[in-house]
Design an enzyme around this catalytic site. Structure first.
Site: not given
Ligand SMILES: [Zn+2]
Length: 195
Positions: A4, A148
């Site tokens: 993400d 991430h």
């Molecule tokens: Zn996020």
């Protein structure tokens, strides 16, 4: 395996490199303005066989916005991604937080909500052994891992080195368990996405 908050000019290429090295395709939930800004990274991600799906335009919890504001955010973000040749079908909301109307908004836009089972909490700056130790019991067939490749608004670290370093041992562990990572659309087919 999902990533993400990218694309990020420094960290996304490193994640792509290590995924190439271990021969794994993953799913990237991008922040639309960053995707527009770093469109070459989106193209590289797609060229390498990964999926690019929708995270948000503004990274704000749905519970802190009106439904109308989230609809506008989603419309704008999807249009931006369409301009890059992407037609998302999956949506991971900011922070994974859903308002009571989030599911309805997803349906309006033809998106399926994508959650996760194993949260590495890499944004916190945890080390590879800490992350592997935490998620190991959650790994298995159909398990979705959250990582991430960018520094989102909640990041408590200044770089994504540990996420880059996590990929190889994580893939090795998955393969020991008899699991082969695939992009999310392949993993979940047409079912609702999440644990
Ligand atoms: Zn996020």
């Amino acid at each position: 395996m999902t990533f993400d908050d990218g694309p990020d000019p420094l960290w996304t290429p490193r994640i792509l490199d290590v995924l190439e090295r271990v021969d794994v395709r993953a799913t990237f939930f991008v922040i639309a303005p960053l995707a527009l800004k770093h469109r070459h990274l989106v193209a590289e991600t797609l060229d390498a066989g990964h999926e690019v799906e929708f995270h948000c335009t503004e990274h704000v919890r749905h519970t802190r916005r009106s439904r109308r504001a989230v609809e506008a955010d989603t419309r704008e973000g999807l249009q931006a991604l369409r301009n890059l040749g992407i037609e998302p079908s999956l949506w991971r909301t900011p922070w994974g937080v859903h308002a009571p109307w989030t599911q309805e908004v997803a349906e309006e836009f033809g998106l399926r909500l994508a959650s996760w089972r194993a949260d590495t909490k890499d944004w916190r700056g945890d080390t590879v052994p800490e992350m592997l130790g935490r998620i190991e019991p959650l790994l298995g067939q159909g398990s979705i891992v959250l990582m991430h490749d960018g520094l989102g608004p909640g990041a408590q670290r200044t770089g994504c080195e540990e996420t880059v370093a996590l990929v190889e041992p994580l893939v090795a562990r998955l393969r020991e368990l008899g699991c082969e990572p695939t992009p999310l659309r392949v993993t979940v087919g047409e079912q609702r996405v999440g644990a």
